[in-house]
Motif scaffolding. Structure first.
Motif, short mmCIF file in Angstrom:
data_model
loop_
_atom_site.label_atom_id
_atom_site.label_comp_id
_atom_site.label_asym_id
_atom_site.label_seq_id
_atom_site.Cartn_x
_atom_site.Cartn_y
_atom_site.Cartn_z
N GLU A 16 0.83 -1.21 0.00
CA GLU A 16 0.00 0.00 0.00
C GLU A 16 0.87 1.25 0.00
O GLU A 16 0.56 2.22 -0.70
N LEU A 17 1.95 1.25 0.77
CA LEU A 17 2.87 2.40 0.75
C LEU A 17 3.50 2.56 -0.62
O LEU A 17 3.67 3.69 -1.11
N LYS A 18 3.84 1.45 -1.26
CA LYS A 18 4.41 1.50 -2.60
C LYS A 18 3.41 2.12 -3.57
O LYS A 18 3.75 2.98 -4.37
N ARG A 19 2.16 1.69 -3.50
CA ARG A 19 1.12 2.22 -4.37
C ARG A 19 0.95 3.72 -4.17
O ARG A 19 0.88 4.48 -5.12
N GLN A 20 0.91 4.15 -2.90
CA GLN A 20 0.74 5.57 -2.60
C GLN A 20 1.91 6.40 -3.11
O GLN A 20 1.72 7.46 -3.71
N TYR A 21 3.13 5.90 -2.90
CA TYR A 21 4.31 6.62 -3.38
C TYR A 21 4.32 6.70 -4.91
O TYR A 21 4.57 7.75 -5.49
N GLU A 22 4.06 5.57 -5.58
CA GLU A 22 4.07 5.57 -7.04
C GLU A 22 3.00 6.50 -7.60
O GLU A 22 3.24 7.19 -8.59
N GLU A 23 1.84 6.53 -6.98
CA GLU A 23 0.78 7.43 -7.42
C GLU A 23 1.22 8.89 -7.28
O GLU A 23 1.04 9.70 -8.19
N CYS A 24 1.81 9.22 -6.16
CA CYS A 24 2.31 10.57 -5.92
C CYS A 24 3.41 10.91 -6.92
O CYS A 24 3.38 11.97 -7.58
N PHE A 25 4.40 10.03 -7.06
CA PHE A 25 5.52 10.27 -7.96
C PHE A 25 5.06 10.42 -9.40
O PHE A 25 5.47 11.34 -10.11
N ASN A 26 4.21 9.50 -9.86
CA ASN A 26 3.74 9.56 -11.24
C ASN A 26 2.96 10.84 -11.53
O ASN A 26 3.09 11.42 -12.60
N GLY A 27 2.16 11.28 -10.55
CA GLY A 27 1.44 12.55 -10.70
C GLY A 27 2.41 13.71 -10.79
O GLY A 27 2.28 14.60 -11.66
N TRP A 28 3.39 13.75 -9.90
CA TRP A 28 4.40 14.82 -9.92
C TRP A 28 5.16 14.80 -11.23
O TRP A 28 5.36 15.84 -11.86
N ALA A 30 4.36 13.57 -14.24
CA ALA A 30 3.56 13.94 -15.42
C ALA A 30 3.07 15.39 -15.35
O ALA A 30 3.10 16.10 -16.36
N ASP A 31 2.63 15.81 -14.18
CA ASP A 31 2.01 17.13 -14.07
C ASP A 31 2.98 18.27 -13.84
O ASP A 31 2.68 19.41 -14.17
N LYS A 32 4.13 17.97 -13.27
CA LYS A 32 5.06 19.05 -12.95
C LYS A 32 6.40 18.91 -13.67
O LYS A 32 6.82 19.79 -14.41
N TYR A 33 7.09 17.80 -13.44
CA TYR A 33 8.45 17.66 -13.96
C TYR A 33 8.51 17.76 -15.48
O TYR A 33 9.32 18.49 -16.03
#
Length: 93
Positions: A16-28, A30-33
């Protein structure tokens, strides 16, 4: 993407922590970096630290030494060698 498409973490308690981190990272990412907006954004750092600590605990519980991955084995005495008693396959001349 379905749950079957996602690789599990080394420790099932970390999934679950992996899923949460990957979701956060992927959003950052795609949307920012990719748009040049988030070079110094640390919004996922807290999730990364939680996930990292969970993985370290799982590695320890499974008696996996993380430093083993950095060990140079190829070309050293630690490299697995073929058995010295191979059958002779050469044809007599």
């Amino acid at each position: 993407m379905t749950a079957e498409d996602i690789m599990n973490s080394i420790g099932k308690d970390c999934n679950e922590l992996k899923r949460q981190y990957e979701e956060c990272f992927n959003g950052w990412f795609a949307d920012k970096y990719l748009r040049g907006l988030g070079g110094n954004d640390h919004s996922c750092d807290h999730l990364f630290k939680l996930y990292q600590n969970c993985v370290k605990k799982a590695l320890n519980e499974q008696k996996i030494d993380i430093w083993e991955i950095d060990r140079n084995v190829l070309g050293s005495d630690g490299e697995a060698k073929e058995p010295s008693s191979k059958p002779n396959t050469a044809k007599p001349s």
